[in-house]
Design a protein around this motif. Structure first.
Motif, PDB file in Angstrom:
ATOM      1  N   LYS A 144     -61.732 -11.598  21.700  1.00  0.00           N
ATOM      2  CA  LYS A 144     -61.572 -11.230  20.380  1.00  0.00           C
ATOM      3  C   LYS A 144     -61.601  -9.650  19.945  1.00  0.00           C
ATOM      4  O   LYS A 144     -61.328  -9.303  19.025  1.00  0.00           O
ATOM      5  N   ASP A 145     -61.900  -8.889  20.961  1.00  0.00           N
ATOM      6  CA  ASP A 145     -62.100  -7.385  20.575  1.00  0.00           C
ATOM      7  C   ASP A 145     -60.857  -6.706  21.023  1.00  0.00           C
ATOM      8  O   ASP A 145     -60.700  -5.495  20.750  1.00  0.00           O
ATOM      9  N   ALA A 146     -59.997  -7.363  21.357  1.00  0.00           N
ATOM     10  CA  ALA A 146     -58.689  -6.713  21.808  1.00  0.00           C
ATOM     11  C   ALA A 146     -57.811  -5.996  20.474  1.00  0.00           C
ATOM     12  O   ALA A 146     -57.916  -6.742  19.254  1.00  0.00           O
ATOM     13  N   GLU A 147     -57.333  -4.921  20.755  1.00  0.00           N
ATOM     14  CA  GLU A 147     -56.547  -4.389  19.904  1.00  0.00           C
ATOM     15  C   GLU A 147     -55.181  -4.661  19.767  1.00  0.00           C
ATOM     16  O   GLU A 147     -54.456  -5.056  20.932  1.00  0.00           O
ATOM     17  N   ARG A 148     -54.367  -4.724  18.798  1.00  0.00           N
ATOM     18  CA  ARG A 148     -52.939  -5.329  18.758  1.00  0.00           C
ATOM     19  C   ARG A 148     -52.347  -4.217  17.745  1.00  0.00           C
ATOM     20  O   ARG A 148     -52.505  -3.639  17.047  1.00  0.00           O
ATOM     21  N   PHE A 149     -50.961  -3.905  18.125  1.00  0.00           N
ATOM     22  CA  PHE A 149     -50.041  -2.670  17.730  1.00  0.00           C
ATOM     23  C   PHE A 149     -48.681  -3.375  17.585  1.00  0.00           C
ATOM     24  O   PHE A 149     -48.022  -4.108  18.605  1.00  0.00           O
ATOM     25  N   ALA A 150     -48.052  -3.512  16.429  1.00  0.00           N
ATOM     26  CA  ALA A 150     -46.596  -3.885  16.298  1.00  0.00           C
ATOM     27  C   ALA A 150     -45.895  -2.792  15.525  1.00  0.00           C
ATOM     28  O   ALA A 150     -46.387  -1.936  14.645  1.00  0.00           O
ATOM     29  N   CYS A 151     -44.668  -2.653  16.065  1.00  0.00           N
ATOM     30  CA  CYS A 151     -43.710  -1.814  15.619  1.00  0.00           C
ATOM     31  C   CYS A 151     -42.421  -2.243  15.560  1.00  0.00           C
ATOM     32  O   CYS A 151     -42.068  -2.961  16.411  1.00  0.00           O
ATOM     33  N   LEU A 152     -41.443  -1.641  14.785  1.00  0.00           N
ATOM     34  CA  LEU A 152     -39.895  -1.802  14.801  1.00  0.00           C
ATOM     35  C   LEU A 152     -39.129  -0.559  14.580  1.00  0.00           C
ATOM     36  O   LEU A 152     -39.904   0.227  13.643  1.00  0.00           O
ATOM     37  N   THR A 153     -37.819  -0.381  14.611  1.00  0.00           N
ATOM     38  CA  THR A 153     -36.869   0.478  14.329  1.00  0.00           C
ATOM     39  C   THR A 153     -35.966  -0.061  13.476  1.00  0.00           C
ATOM     40  O   THR A 153     -35.247  -0.956  13.882  1.00  0.00           O
ATOM     41  N   THR A 154     -35.468   0.632  12.336  1.00  0.00           N
ATOM     42  CA  THR A 154     -34.453   0.341  11.488  1.00  0.00           C
ATOM     43  C   THR A 154     -33.465   1.545  11.001  1.00  0.00           C
ATOM     44  O   THR A 154     -34.185   2.303  10.933  1.00  0.00           O
ATOM     45  N   ASP A 155     -32.343   1.223  10.624  1.00  0.00           N
ATOM     46  CA  ASP A 155     -31.408   2.344  10.364  1.00  0.00           C
ATOM     47  C   ASP A 155     -30.849   1.979   8.943  1.00  0.00           C
ATOM     48  O   ASP A 155     -30.304   0.855   8.600  1.00  0.00           O
ATOM     49  N   SER A 156     -30.970   2.829   8.076  1.00  0.00           N
ATOM     50  CA  SER A 156     -30.444   2.742   6.614  1.00  0.00           C
ATOM     51  C   SER A 156     -29.187   3.344   6.422  1.00  0.00           C
ATOM     52  O   SER A 156     -28.749   3.519   5.335  1.00  0.00           O
ATOM     53  N   SER A 157     -28.491   4.004   7.403  1.00  0.00           N
ATOM     54  CA  SER A 157     -27.145   4.557   7.388  1.00  0.00           C
ATOM     55  C   SER A 157     -26.215   3.927   6.496  1.00  0.00           C
ATOM     56  O   SER A 157     -25.740   2.884   6.938  1.00  0.00           O
ATOM     57  N   GLY A 158     -25.986   4.255   5.231  1.00  0.00           N
ATOM     58  CA  GLY A 158     -24.916   3.912   4.234  1.00  0.00           C
ATOM     59  C   GLY A 158     -25.198   2.625   3.772  1.00  0.00           C
ATOM     60  O   GLY A 158     -24.480   2.013   2.865  1.00  0.00           O
ATOM     61  N   THR A 159     -26.049   1.796   4.306  1.00  0.00           N
ATOM     62  CA  THR A 159     -26.239   0.256   3.684  1.00  0.00           C
ATOM     63  C   THR A 159     -27.238   0.369   2.644  1.00  0.00           C
ATOM     64  O   THR A 159     -26.748  -0.369   1.691  1.00  0.00           O
ATOM     65  N   ILE A 160     -28.142   1.225   2.582  1.00  0.00           N
ATOM     66  CA  ILE A 160     -29.102   1.161   1.516  1.00  0.00           C
ATOM     67  C   ILE A 160     -29.836   2.632   1.441  1.00  0.00           C
ATOM     68  O   ILE A 160     -30.158   3.167   2.261  1.00  0.00           O
ATOM     69  N   LYS A 161     -30.201   2.836   0.280  1.00  0.00           N
ATOM     70  CA  LYS A 161     -30.755   4.113   0.042  1.00  0.00           C
ATOM     71  C   LYS A 161     -32.301   4.327   0.638  1.00  0.00           C
ATOM     72  O   LYS A 161     -32.927   3.249   0.467  1.00  0.00           O
TER      73      LYS A 161
END
Length: 239
Positions: A144-161
């Motif tokens: 129960k003492d384990a650490e967890r990390f989550a991450c992702l990468t996304t790109d907004s080029s031209g689609t959304i400001k």
């Protein structure tokens, strides 16, 4: 992507972590992050979930022997550590699963077991594969003492400001207590690093007496638009 090693090291030194156990999580941070991004009609370029825990040398060798029965293993060694790397024999098209057991030769230091689940895109099929893979992690790996990390990468080029996406993302995950760090290094594309807190997740860190568990690195390029690397409770990957 460029490494911001110094920043990460300093943050890890300054942070006071309050980590609730691996098995205690009610929600799943990776699914929450992915949903907030895809609901904004942005694609996820890559994602990763890392679970890690410091363990005794005795348990490290026990875990290593058990993993050898079901996974492909390779070994690397130097004057300080022995590192065992394990990969799944039956690879999935949706994601990759791997493990590491790092054992210091100096017995005054604890060993560490690390599990990584990652992929290069996200959809409903990947989400189901991720849920199944995470649920099937061997019981002997983590407490129960384990650490967890989550991450992702996304790109907004031209689609959304960029500003619109950040505001929408913050609303979806109820992100509060925002701090902004402007990166002034000349040889990096990272323009800003944002920190915030959401009550949705149990893990958190403390910065200047404020709870934080969301970190967003913003990379801006004239040719490629704006790239966001988003993680919880802190980014431990390159960005």
């Amino acid at each position: 992507m460029k490494k911001i090693v110094l920043i990460v090291v300093l943050l890890l030194i300054l942070f006071t972590k309050s980590v609730v156990g691996y098995s205690a999580s009610v929600t799943d941070e990776m699914i929450d992050l992915a949903s907030a991004v895809t609901e904004s009609e942005l694609a996820i370029d890559n994602w990763q979930v890392t679970i890690k825990e410091q363990i005794s040398h005795e348990k490290a060798y026990d875990v290593t022997n058990k993993l050898k029965n079901g996974y492909l293993v390779s070994t690397a060694e130097d004057e300080n550590i022995i590192k065992y790397s394990f990969s799944d024999v039956h690879k999935s098209d949706d994601l990759d699963e791997s493990f590491k057991v790092v054992i210091p030769k100096n017995t005054n230091y604890q060993a560490e077991v690390i599990a990584v689940i990652r992929g290069d895109f996200w959809n409903e099929s990947v989400e189901q594969a991720y849920i199944s893979t995470k649920s099937a992690l061997p019981d002997y790996l983590f407490s129960k003492d384990a650490e967890r990390f989550a991450c992702l990468t996304t790109d907004s080029s031209g689609t959304i400001k960029s500003d619109y996406f950040l505001n929408e993302f913050s609303e979806k995950l109820n992100v509060q207590q925002k701090l902004t760090q402007t990166d002034k290094l000349k040889n990096t594309s990272v323009a800003e690093i944002l920190y915030g807190y959401t009550p949705l997740w149990d893990q958190k860190i403390t910065i200047m007496d404020k709870s934080m568990n969301v970190q967003i690195a913003i990379n801006k390029s004239k040719d490629e638009g704006t790239k966001f690397t988003i993680g919880t409770p802190i980014l431990i990957t390159e960005y």
